[in-house]
Scaffold this active site. Structure first.
Site, PDB file in Angstrom:
ATOM      1  N   GLU A   1       0.873  -1.171   0.000  1.00 55.82           N
ATOM      2  CA  GLU A   1       0.000   0.000   0.000  1.00 55.82           C
ATOM      3  C   GLU A   1       0.911   1.222   0.000  1.00 55.82           C
ATOM      4  O   GLU A   1       1.585   1.509   0.987  1.00 55.82           O
ATOM      5  CB  GLU A   1      -0.895  -0.019   1.235  1.00 55.82           C
ATOM      6  CG  GLU A   1      -1.947   1.061   1.263  1.00 55.82           C
ATOM      7  CD  GLU A   1      -2.800   0.981   2.525  1.00 55.82           C
ATOM      8  OE1 GLU A   1      -3.086   2.048   3.102  1.00 55.82           O
ATOM      9  OE2 GLU A   1      -3.160  -0.137   2.941  1.00 55.82           O
TER      10      GLU A   1
ATOM     11  N   ASP B   1      -4.715   9.445   9.154  1.00 63.82           N
ATOM     12  CA  ASP B   1      -3.387   9.001   9.569  1.00 63.82           C
ATOM     13  C   ASP B   1      -2.993   9.542  10.935  1.00 63.82           C
ATOM     14  O   ASP B   1      -3.220  10.704  11.261  1.00 63.82           O
ATOM     15  CB  ASP B   1      -2.338   9.429   8.542  1.00 63.82           C
ATOM     16  CG  ASP B   1      -2.554   8.759   7.200  1.00 63.82           C
ATOM     17  OD1 ASP B   1      -3.052   7.625   7.194  1.00 63.82           O
ATOM     18  OD2 ASP B   1      -2.219   9.374   6.163  1.00 63.82           O
TER      19      ASP B   1
END
Length: 257
Positions: free
Chosen positions: A46, A57
């Site tokens: 990824e 994130d």
């Protein structure tokens, strides 16, 4: 059949997908990291496109993105770096990114150039399901890219089934409603994972967010086809020189199995 679908046909348990940020730890380390992951035994990559405001994130991945941007990474440069990566990399590769820089690049241009480079799929957490279904999904399909949606413990069954219908490749099951990097205990998530199992979705499921070591990886794999590790690997790459990346990566991947 896409590389992602072939992977899940060939291996339906203990699949290890690893996230890292393009342009980190250094601007030109992207291909070195990809080759190191493949050589060490990862099943899927990824590849994160750094963005200044990454909503999903946690601090470690945010920091890696900030450093990658400071190093000079951009979508244009990343695609140049990936021009011939299929000469060496056979693993499925997905882009993980956010819509703002992709829209600046041009969504159709982005999908076309990603597909031409050899990228297999996209994970775009801030692309709403409705907009994907009505507009953007047509372009994704046009270039034969898989598209992966995220689901959370709060995702209702009707919406989850709709996301499963729209997804291809796999479903990304977020272990908890938090950002990446939070330690996963799974004590509160077991009912959620069991619910996903009972639904018998058309796509396989990978669990992400908080997977950091052998114990959490194997625990996730008892509920799904595999797991995604990001933050823990980013920590492994911190301050690594180009020469150190392969050995550090091998040691980390070996520790998970």
């Amino acid at each position: 059949m896409s590389r992602i679908k072939k992977l899940f046909e060939k291996k339906n348990k203990n699949i290890l997908s690893v996230y890292f940020t393009a342009g980190f730890p250094s601007l030109n380390s992207t291909l070195t990291v990809m080759e190191s992951l493949q050589d060490a035994g990862a099943d899927m990559i990824e590849l994160g496109i750094p963005y200044s405001d990454p909503l999903a994130d946690g601090p470690v991945i945010q920091s890696s993105g900030t450093m990658a941007l400071a190093n000079g990474m951009s979508i244009t440069l990343l695609l140049k770096q990936l021009k011939n990566f299929r000469d060496k990399i056979r693993l499925p590769v997905l882009f993980m990114g956010y819509m703002n820089p992709i829209m600046q690049y041009g969504f159709e241009n982005f999908c076309r150039d990603a597909a031409e480079a050899g990228v297999d799929g996209l994970i775009l957490p801030d692309l709403p399901m409705f907009e994907f279904e009505k507009e953007f999904g047509i372009t994704v399909s046009k270039f034969n890219l898989d598209f992966v949606f995220l689901v959370t413990p709060e995702t209702k069954e009707a919406r989850l089934r709709k996301l499963d219908q729209l997804s291809s490749g796999f479903i990304y099951a977020v272990s908890s409603s938090s950002t990446t990097g939070k330690v996963a205990t799974f004590s509160d998530q077991e009912k959620y994972f069991e619910r996903l199992q009972r639904m018998k979705l058309q796509n396989p499921v990978l669990i992400g967010f908080g997977i950091r070591d052998k114990s959490s990886f194997l625990k996730a794999c008892t509920y799904a086809a595999g797991a995604i590790i990001g933050t823990a690997y980013i920590k492994v790459l911190e301050n690594a020189t180009e020469r150190e990346i392969p050995a550090r990566t091998k040691e980390f991947i070996n520790s998970l199995k």
